[in-house]
Write an enzyme that holds these catalytic residues in place. Structure first.
Site, short mmCIF file in Angstrom:
data_model
loop_
_atom_site.label_atom_id
_atom_site.label_comp_id
_atom_site.label_asym_id
_atom_site.label_seq_id
_atom_site.Cartn_x
_atom_site.Cartn_y
_atom_site.Cartn_z
N LYS A 185 38.40 43.53 31.71
CA LYS A 185 39.64 43.58 32.33
C LYS A 185 39.51 41.87 32.48
O LYS A 185 38.51 40.63 32.82
CB LYS A 185 40.23 43.69 33.22
CG LYS A 185 41.32 43.05 34.77
CD LYS A 185 41.64 43.91 35.71
CE LYS A 185 42.21 43.52 36.46
NZ LYS A 185 42.69 44.09 37.99
N SER A 232 47.45 45.80 38.85
CA SER A 232 46.57 45.67 37.74
C SER A 232 46.36 45.30 36.98
O SER A 232 46.22 44.75 35.91
CB SER A 232 46.87 44.30 38.94
OG SER A 232 45.31 44.22 39.40
N SER A 268 44.50 49.27 41.85
CA SER A 268 44.39 48.42 40.33
C SER A 268 43.84 49.33 39.42
O SER A 268 44.08 49.00 38.24
CB SER A 268 44.48 47.28 40.74
OG SER A 268 45.36 46.77 41.73
#
Length: 228
Positions: free
Chosen positions: A76, A151, A175
């Site tokens: 990420k 996210s 997330s």
């Protein structure tokens, strides 16, 4: 590599059914065919190929390899990787290059995992739909007309689309788990404090935790164990 666990991949490598370089090339092809989903914000193609060649040479010479050889991972865009860009999907950090590698990621690299690229996310991990990114929306791998979740939406879709074996995301209040559920893959947030947060651009430092997304529960568990 669709549907294959790390054990199956490693067995195939040992039996000379495939090379690590071929695995990397396969994932790069998968990334190309899924570009419309806007999963990755940057690929580390040349780095990944170079590392694969080194590991293949070690294997040919009978030299020892780490427990994650053959594992290609995505990270990420909030996880620092030395000498690589990290922007937290924000224009604020445009062009920033990390001077160190996150502790959790380094532990996987030490076991010969290969990072193929950084995935899209909500800006500074603030969101639950992966629609709030300077790089644009990441679409759901199951149904592009629906959100990917966030996210860590890019991380979840990177696994769902078979562009890597496992993905590293971060989870404040869902997330990793929520986008994993939205895309039909496994997402696990370890207990707080189990994994170092050093090198993570956090949304909420007292809540954030690096998590792992994958297809195979044993692969997810192994990564979490190694990062701990």
């Amino acid at each position: 590599m669709k549907g294959k666990s790390l054990k199956e991949i490693q067995d195939g490598i040992r039996q000379q059914e495939m090379t690590i370089l071929q695995i990397v090339d396969y994932y790069l092809e998968r990334i190309e065919t899924s570009k419309a989903l806007n999963i990755y914000v940057e690929l580390f193609a040349e780095d990944a190929k170079a590392q694969a060649k080194v590991l293949d040479q070690k294997l040919q010479k009978g030299e020892p390899l780490g427990s994650l050889f053959g594992a290609v991972i995505s990270i990420k865009d909030v996880i620092c990787y030395k000498d690589h860009k990290v922007t937290a999907a924000s224009k604020i950090l445009d062009g920033f290059i990390s001077q160190f590698t996150a502790t959790a990621l380094q532990r996987l690299l030490d076991e010969d995992a290969i990072v193929i690229g950084r995935t899209n996310c909500d800006e500074f991990a603030m969101g639950s739909s992966n629609e709030n990114s300077v790089y644009g929306v990441t679409k759901n791998g199951v149904n592009p007309n629906r959100i990917a979740g966030g996210s860590s939406g890019g991380a979840a879709v990177s696994v769902q689309q078979d562009t890597c074996l496992v993905a590293l995301g971060t989870d404040t209040g869902g997330s990793v788990r929520q986008p994993a559920a939205f895309n039909g893959v496994i997402g696990m947030k370890p207990s707080y404090g189990r994994i170092s947060r050093y090198g993570v651009i956090a949304y909420g430092s007292s809540f954030d935790q690096i998590g792992v997304i994958g297809h195979d529960l044993e692969d997810v568990g192994q990564c979490i164990h190694l990062m701990s």
